[in-house]
Design an enzyme around this catalytic site. Structure first.
Site, mmCIF file in Angstrom:
data_model
loop_
_atom_site.group_PDB
_atom_site.id
_atom_site.type_symbol
_atom_site.label_atom_id
_atom_site.label_comp_id
_atom_site.label_asym_id
_atom_site.label_seq_id
_atom_site.Cartn_x
_atom_site.Cartn_y
_atom_site.Cartn_z
ATOM 1 C CB THR A 1 84.640 -28.986 21.934
ATOM 2 O OG1 THR A 1 84.279 -27.796 21.258
ATOM 3 C CG2 THR A 1 85.966 -28.749 22.637
ATOM 4 C CB SER B 1 78.248 -12.843 3.581
ATOM 5 O OG SER B 1 78.627 -12.204 4.770
#
EC number: 2.3.1.35
Lengths: 385, 385
Positions: free
Chosen positions: A181, A385
């Site tokens: 991970t 964004s």
């Protein structure tokens, strides 16, 4: 000191504008030897980023000269152009270090789909700049350069019997390993053969990073890499080394859990009385991934019914009407029914302990996770964004 | 009209104080015959509530005279006392209706762990009161009495060729079926044998409720029950009936999705080009359960990288570098790489369509889900307090 604590390693971290904040975003860690042994475990996600596709092949000989890591872009799903970017990064580093390109591991992290010509230019630029400032004191700079939404760098060091282990990690979301991970680099000056490095790395990650499941989402870019320089000249005791490596991995895993995106609780789900390790891990992971349980912990609600509902979705050996559940030391459920009143449980501390006794055997495993919070939703709804 | 639309059924919904709001909380639906055929599918969660344990056994003969449903308490993990409560509920209803207790299905919904003496008293009281006011017009009252965090009652009716189907459903969270989901009662006046009722119910739920996965959490109490009165005297065409039943189930599933706790988007994940139906469902469900994808949709962010990362965790047949992803009609990813700019995607409408083409075959399935929002976290962190 992190990855430069063991003898034989140099590192650097530089800023080349991959991050809009101007913070460091390219790291290089170099093994100066005398041995250049390397091993790695990779995400088991079948959708693998370009750096993973490269690194998996490059490491097959068990030799790692250096590793180049960038934040600010995952170079995942960026097509053959993206793969060429990774390849060029390895070639550029190899040329500057005077080694072969297959000795170079490459890792990227950031937004999936980022990997255009501007990205390529900055990564190559950063590779050059970092190699130009490599230093035996560069461990912390490297650890800072791989941060994305991490708020603090993650570093760990272990002093063994004549050898040492250093490590750095990044990762604050999409934390749910398959084989590995996040991005983690581990270094050691112990003398290891490639097969030993591989076996000990797998043994260590299996009981550390593989048991961290912050949000159930498996990344496309995760990689844990071990570099062994042999610079101590000491061949370590196998068990002692594996345990020390696991301890460093657990330390880094806890640092990742502590800094997980938006989390307000660091939850340890300890499963005892399991018939097998697989059962214990499956049960712990099922609870760790249950959004209703995670939201309840955020609300300081010891909702043990959601724990049992999550256990019930597993294939583990257990009888629902034998299971006990304690939260922060208070047994709220015994034999599948209510026990102490929920009012007795104090869930205000950040560190939260959920103890599940399956009464089906004598095996134990602990899964680390986080709660589901408003901040998690906010950070992950606004990330790109 | 809901469950009382077909001939041969009466229903009622009454308030007895199980809900702190004083709203209706016990519903009864009775089959007046002439036939008393019944079939049901149950949650595949291995941690099953007491009403499930009872109803699974009671329905084995294929006869259902009536079904008693309560909100305001799940009667799950309430021990043998809770099972006795369910049994007493069935016996009380059977006695008042002049039938055998095994003809009575019982369903409960609400907080797990709720099922003390006060709960028992109110459920028995409600059973009596509801049976006293049974009416051929009671369908909507029953639909209202099974609501928990639902904001609207869910009802559907289908007029067939001389026969009809009615239905009601509740469920706003913990929506992720194994074999079934939520509480649903379906009625029909068609003439069906028990084996036919069972087969058609399973065929219908497999393509409707089994493809609704709002939050990945499987309940301990879910049950979908079909009651067939035969009052129309018409033996329906098998295919027409199954398709009509599936249409009613899909209608109710969409109503559940539209009213899911805290959701701001109702997302249809349509998987096409799959090698098998299992692959299509696995891929759709994996995306539906990915918290990062769900949070991105909440933020009106067409983050297709998270879609591919979720697909990569499945065992489905596909090549990541062949996959196309469109959102609300704009193909943002083709062949595993960026296509149209994300700015072209308008995610402001509540109804959201994600189209995934695996390019691995010609099978299709659609999974319905919701986004992960601040309100979801809020509602589920405060539910039991």
């Amino acid at each position: 000191m992190s990855v430069t604590a063991p003898a034989g390693f140099e590192a650097a971290g530089v800023a080349v504008g991959l991050k809009s904040t101007g913070k460091p975003d390219v790291a290089v860690v170099v093994n100066r030897g005398p041995r250049k042994v390397g091993a790695a475990v990779f995400t088991s996600n079948r959708a693998k980023a370009n750096p993973i596709l490269w690194s998996q092949e490059a490491i097959k000989g068990g030799v790692v000269e250096a590793i180049v890591l960038n934040s600010g872009g995952a170079n995942c799903f960026t097509g053959s152009f993206g793969f060429q970017t990774t390849h060029q990064t390895a070639e550029r580093a190899a040329e500057l270090l005077g080694v072969g390109a297959v000795g170079i591991q490459v890792c990227s992290t950031g937004l999936i789909g980022t990997g255009d010509e501007v990205f390529r230019g900055k990564v190559l630029d950063g590779t050059e700049k970092a190699i130009a400032v490599l230093s035996p004191d560069g461990g912390e700079d490297a650890a800072r350069a791989i941060m994305t939404t991490d708020t603090v760098p993650k570093m760990a060091v272990h002093e063994g019997d004549g050898w040492s282990i250093g490590g750095m990690a990044k990762g604050a979301g999409m934390l749910a390993p398959g084989l590995a991970t996040m991005l983690v680099v581990l270094t050691t000056d112990a003398v290891l053969e490639p097969a030993e490095a591989d076996a000990r790395l797998r043994a260590a990650t299996r009981v550390s990073f593989d048991r961290l499941d912050s949000d159930g989402c498996m990344s496309t870019n995760d990689q844990v890499t071990l570099l062994a320089s042999g610079a101590s000249g000491v061949v370590p005791d196998a068990d002692a080394f594996t345990e020390a490596l696991a301890a460093v991995c657990r330390d880094l895993a806890r640092q990742l859990q502590a800094d997980a995106e938006g989390a307000s609780h660091a939850i340890a789900i300890e499963v005892v009385g399991a018939a097998s390790e697989e059962d214990a891990v499956e049960v712990g992971r099922s609870v760790a991934r249950n959004n209703l349980f995670k939201a309840a912990i955020f609300g300081n609600d010891p909702n043990w019914g959601r724990v049992l509902a999550a256990i019930g979705t597993t294939a583990a050996e257990f009888d629902p009407y034998q299971v006990d559940v304690s939260m922060n030391g208070v047994r709220v459920c015994s034999a599948g029914g209510p026990d102490r009143p929920r009012e007795e449980v104090d869930l205000t501390p950040r560190d939260t302990h959920v103890l599940i006794d399956l009464h089906a055997g004598d095996t134990t495993a602990t899964i680390l996770t986080n709660d589901l919070t408003h901040d998690y939703v906010h950070e992950n709804s606004a990330y790109s964004s």
